[in-house]
Design a protein around this motif. Structure first.
Motif, PDB file in Angstrom:
ATOM      1  N   UNK A  88       6.826   7.965  -1.263  1.00 51.97           N
ATOM      2  CA  UNK A  88       5.406   7.491  -1.586  1.00 51.97           C
ATOM      3  C   UNK A  88       5.117   6.394  -0.298  1.00 51.97           C
ATOM      4  N   UNK A  89       6.834   5.290  -0.042  1.00 49.26           N
ATOM      5  CA  UNK A  89       6.516   4.511   1.084  1.00 49.26           C
ATOM      6  C   UNK A  89       6.972   5.242   2.880  1.00 49.26           C
ATOM      7  N   UNK A  90       7.252   6.063   2.662  1.00 51.60           N
ATOM      8  CA  UNK A  90       6.690   7.506   4.110  1.00 51.60           C
ATOM      9  C   UNK A  90       5.399   7.870   4.519  1.00 51.60           C
ATOM     10  N   UNK A  91       4.760   7.783   2.712  1.00 51.18           N
ATOM     11  CA  UNK A  91       2.790   8.015   3.531  1.00 51.18           C
ATOM     12  C   UNK A  91       2.495   6.862   3.613  1.00 51.18           C
ATOM     13  N   UNK A  92       2.699   5.657   3.233  1.00 49.32           N
ATOM     14  CA  UNK A  92       2.760   4.018   3.609  1.00 49.32           C
ATOM     15  C   UNK A  92       2.811   4.125   4.816  1.00 49.32           C
ATOM     16  N   UNK A  93       3.944   3.775   5.171  1.00 49.44           N
ATOM     17  CA  UNK A  93       4.477   3.768   6.388  1.00 49.44           C
ATOM     18  C   UNK A  93       3.809   4.402   7.848  1.00 49.44           C
ATOM     19  N   UNK A  94       3.222   5.821   7.326  1.00 51.00           N
ATOM     20  CA  UNK A  94       2.612   6.810   8.261  1.00 51.00           C
ATOM     21  C   UNK A  94       0.914   5.951   8.837  1.00 51.00           C
ATOM     22  N   UNK A 146      -3.939   9.376   8.199  1.00 50.88           N
ATOM     23  CA  UNK A 146      -3.475  10.382   8.946  1.00 50.88           C
ATOM     24  C   UNK A 146      -3.188  11.822   7.878  1.00 50.88           C
ATOM     25  N   UNK A 147      -2.398  11.056   6.997  1.00 46.84           N
ATOM     26  CA  UNK A 147      -2.251  12.398   6.064  1.00 46.84           C
ATOM     27  C   UNK A 147      -3.304  11.868   4.529  1.00 46.84           C
ATOM     28  N   UNK A 148      -3.960  13.256   4.756  1.00 44.70           N
ATOM     29  CA  UNK A 148      -4.967  13.484   3.725  1.00 44.70           C
ATOM     30  C   UNK A 148      -5.203  14.660   3.247  1.00 44.70           C
ATOM     31  N   UNK A 199      -3.240  10.859   0.783  1.00 45.52           N
ATOM     32  CA  UNK A 199      -2.256  11.155   0.115  1.00 45.52           C
ATOM     33  C   UNK A 199      -1.913   9.765  -0.755  1.00 45.52           C
ATOM     34  N   UNK A 200      -1.283   9.008   0.398  1.00 39.21           N
ATOM     35  CA  UNK A 200      -0.779   8.052  -0.575  1.00 39.21           C
ATOM     36  C   UNK A 200      -1.252   6.998  -1.876  1.00 39.21           C
ATOM     37  N   UNK A 201      -2.510   6.961  -2.187  1.00 37.95           N
ATOM     38  CA  UNK A 201      -3.316   6.620  -2.904  1.00 37.95           C
ATOM     39  C   UNK A 201      -3.186   7.473  -4.048  1.00 37.95           C
ATOM     40  N   UNK A 202      -2.918   8.383  -4.036  1.00 37.06           N
ATOM     41  CA  UNK A 202      -2.224   9.423  -5.158  1.00 37.06           C
ATOM     42  C   UNK A 202      -1.217   9.641  -5.459  1.00 37.06           C
ATOM     43  N   UNK A 203      -0.359   9.514  -4.066  1.00 30.40           N
ATOM     44  CA  UNK A 203       1.125   9.448  -4.328  1.00 30.40           C
ATOM     45  C   UNK A 203       1.983   7.865  -5.280  1.00 30.40           C
ATOM     46  N   UNK A 204       0.819   7.208  -4.998  1.00 36.67           N
ATOM     47  CA  UNK A 204       1.569   5.783  -5.495  1.00 36.67           C
ATOM     48  C   UNK A 204       2.000   6.160  -6.977  1.00 36.67           C
ATOM     49  N   UNK A 205       1.174   6.423  -7.610  1.00 35.18           N
ATOM     50  CA  UNK A 205       0.638   6.864  -9.567  1.00 35.18           C
ATOM     51  C   UNK A 205       2.159   7.354  -9.822  1.00 35.18           C
ATOM     52  N   UNK A 244      -7.363  -2.665  -1.322  1.00 37.86           N
ATOM     53  CA  UNK A 244      -7.167  -2.086   0.224  1.00 37.86           C
ATOM     54  C   UNK A 244      -8.304  -1.073   0.188  1.00 37.86           C
ATOM     55  N   UNK A 245      -7.994   0.062  -0.895  1.00 37.48           N
ATOM     56  CA  UNK A 245      -8.623   0.649  -1.094  1.00 37.48           C
ATOM     57  C   UNK A 245     -10.476   0.400  -0.837  1.00 37.48           C
ATOM     58  N   UNK A 246     -11.038  -0.385  -1.271  1.00 38.60           N
ATOM     59  CA  UNK A 246     -12.677  -1.221  -0.904  1.00 38.60           C
ATOM     60  C   UNK A 246     -12.508  -1.108   0.591  1.00 38.60           C
ATOM     61  N   UNK A 247     -11.056  -2.173   0.680  1.00 37.80           N
ATOM     62  CA  UNK A 247     -11.433  -2.066   2.211  1.00 37.80           C
ATOM     63  C   UNK A 247     -11.843  -1.413   2.863  1.00 37.80           C
TER      64      UNK A 247
END
Length: 161
Positions: A60-66, A4-6, A12-18, A134-137
Motif C-alpha cells: 500500500x505504501x508503494x501505491x501511495x508513493x506512486x 496513476x494506479x487505477x 488503487x491505494x484507497x482500496x489497498x488501505x483496507x 484526502x478523498x474529499x479533496x
C-alpha cells in the motif's frame, strides 16, 4: 488530480488501505483474546496476522508513493504526506511488536505488546480521518451517481440488454 494506479477508473491505494488496516485490527483482536486468557495459539495467529498486515502495508505504501508523485503542491499534498506518514508510523509500531515477539518461541502477546498495538490502531484512526479528507479533496467537483442512475447512459435512459 488523477491517480496513476487505477482499476476501472478508481484509485488503487484507497482500496489497498483496507487490507493492512483490517489485518492490524484482526491481529490486535487475536492478541487481546490471548492476553485475557484465550487459547495460546491465538497469540501466534495474531503474530502472523501482523506479519501479513506489514506486507500489505508495504504494498500500500508503494501505491501511495506512486500517487504522491502527481499530487499538486498545495493543501492536498500536505494531507497526502501526512496520511502516508501516519500510516508508516502505525506500521512501524506493529513492526516493533512483531520484532519483539519474533524472539519468543510461541510468539504470544503480552500486555505491553497489546497496549502498543492499541496505540498504533489509534494512530491508524488518524490515518483513516486523513484518508477520508484526502478523498474529499481529490473528488472536489466530481459527482458520483449511485443506484440505478449509474446504469443510465448519456441520454438518461437505463441501458437494457
Amino acid at each position: 488530480m488523477q491517480s496513476r494506479l487505477r482499476v476501472q477508473g478508481h484509485p488503487i491505494q484507497p482500496m489497498l488501505v483496507t487490507f493492512p488496516l483490517g489485518l492490524f485490527v484482526s491481529a490486535a483482536v487475536f492478541d487481546l483474546i490471548d492476553v485475557v486468557g484465550g487459547p495460546a495459539f491465538l497469540g501466534e495467529v495474531g503474530y502472523w496476522t501482523g506479519i501479513a498486515a506489514l506486507v500489505a502495508a508495504a504494498l500500500t505504501a508503494v501505491a501511495g508513493m506512486v500517487d504522491l508523485w502527481d499530487v499538486p503542491g498545495d493543501r492536498t499534498r500536505r494531507t497526502a504526506v501526512a496520511f502516508n506518514l501516519v500510516n508508516a508510523v502505525m506500521a512501524a509500531m506493529f513492526l516493533l511488536t512483531c520484532l519483539v515477539r519474533s524472539h519468543s518461541p510461541q510468539r504470544g502477546a503480552s500486555v505491553a505488546i497489546l497496549v502498543t498495538e492499541l496505540v498504533a490502531l489509534a494512530v491508524g484512526g488518524v490515518g483513516v480521518h486523513l484518508g477520508a479528507r484526502l478523498m474529499r479533496q481529490f473528488d472536489t467537483g466530481r459527482t458520483e451517481v449511485g443506484g440505478l442512475d449509474a446504469l443510465a447512459g448519456s441520454t438518461g435512459e437505463i441501458a437494457r440488454p
